[in-house]
Design an enzyme around this catalytic site. Structure first.
Site: not given
Length: 391
Positions: A159, A183, A185-187
């Site tokens: 994740a 999601y 907020t992910k890279n």
């Protein structure tokens, strides 16, 4: 110390007009569900990760759940997993019918302590779920030795680790399945979404069916023209499946994000290194790793207060930084603290003492490609000020 400039947010996805245009194109195509764009995203992601097979899904939680089911992990089985992870990792194991067996972390890396794995293996053990926390790969050499020795399944929770590598090989390609989160907020973000990488075709094909109600054909395939109409619309239900598919709208964002992934990783790497350099003498722990062996995904910059060197506490630091308009996070508390797991499994403060310590004393500082080195230096100055003054 007051800041006159704008607040520094904890996380800010790099999304803009390219993503807007990609979504607009899908909407105008009149096919916004799972279809050709999702398949294209899978192909591109598979190529980036140098993997055999890729399946897009609606979350990393779904990815882990499907992986467990596809590998035949069921009621009565046990899965070894780190105690320092998000609750969804544990939830997915429980939903598969298996029991999570906690392994404490190494204080130096915040990742699962591979030296403790063998002590927890029983006749019921069917798998290992390795979580690459914050983007730092686990000790895959040792984990793979144990996997082979005891003939266990291995799932990687990536994740935080979309760009991460261990000894030059992509995280998510070591195990039987590698699970990724997209999601917000992910890279690499698709708003909501995820991906599973597989080595074996049969696992991929089974997971694809499970991810969409157990159907033998999805709606896109059934919509294709054929001389024999019945061949289009007749389908079978082959598995007791779930609704875990990714839509073309989400996938269109992912395709744009994938193109800028490496560029943004370089930016975060510079900021990550700046944090390390400026906070080296502070009474804290940060993840320790050999840059010649691993490539850190730099998803989070996590620090933990060293209580042997300071009487200050994490919550006070969080409050201090917040009062100076610095966004922070707590990633994560030990799962042994969560009331539902304590009630179900009897976990307590002594179950995994290292993750308990980390969870009580950890804080994540802002890290995203829209930040500057001067902002990182300012945040570090605030952290130093916190430890040097009385509050």
């Amino acid at each position: 110390m007051k800041r006159k400039n704008k607040p520094i947010t904890f996380g800010a996805p790099d999304v803009g007009y390219d993503e807007i245009n990609a979504v607009k194109k899908v909407i105008l195509s009149k096919w916004i569900g799972t279809g050709p764009i999702a398949r294209q995203f899978e192909k591109k992601f598979k190529s980036y990760k140098k993997a055999n097979y890729a399946l897009s899904v609606n979350s990393c939680t779904s990815a882990i759940h499907i992986s467990l089911l596809t590998l035949g992990i069921d009621h009565g089985d046990e899965v070894l997993v780190t105690s320092m992870t998000f609750s969804s990792t544990i939830n997915a194991i429980i939903h598969s019918g298996a029991k999570p067996i906690l392994i404490d972390i190494k204080p130096e890396t915040f990742n699962i302590d591979s030296e403790l794995l063998e002590k927890k293996i029983s006749k019921k053990t069917k798998g290992i779920l390795a979580v690459h926390l914050a983007g730092l790969p686990c000790d895959m050499s040792e984990i793979l030795k144990i996997k082979k020795k005891y003939k266990l399944n291995l799932i990687e929770d990536c994740a935080h680790a979309v760009e991460s590598k261990y000894k030059g090989k992509h995280a998510g390609t070591f195990g039987d399945a590698g699970c990724f989160s997209f999601y917000s907020t992910k890279n690499l973000t698709t708003g909501e979404g995820g991906m599973i990488l597989f080595k074996k075709k049969e696992l991929f094909e089974k997971a694809k069916i499970i991810s969409l109600h157990g159907l033998s054909k999805d709606a896109w395939k059934r919509s294709k023209k054929s001389k024999v109409v019945s061949k289009n619309f007749h389908y079978d239900v082959k598995e007791i499946g779930f609704k875990y598919n990714l839509t073309d709208i989400n996938a269109s964002i992912g395709l744009v994000q994938l193109e800028k992934l490496e560029k943004n990783h370089k930016k975060r790497q510079i900021l990550f290194n700046e944090y390390q350099k400026n906070l080296i003498k502070m009474p804290i722990f940060i993840q320790s790793f050999n840059k010649n062996i691993v490539r850190h995904g730099c998803h989070l910059f996590i620090l933990a207060l060293d209580k042997s060197k300071t009487k200050k506490n994490r919550d006070s630091l969080f409050t201090y930084l917040s009062s100076n308009k610095i966004g922070c996070g707590i990633n994560y508390r030990s799962v042994t603290d969560m009331s539902v797991f304590k009630k179900k499994f009897g976990w307590n403060n002594k179950t995994c003492v290292n993750s308990k310590y980390l969870g009580d004393n950890t804080i994540s500082l802002p890290l995203h490609p829209n930040m500057t080195k001067s902002q990182v230096k300012y945040i570090c100055k605030l952290v130093k000020n916190f430890f040097s003054e009385n509050f």
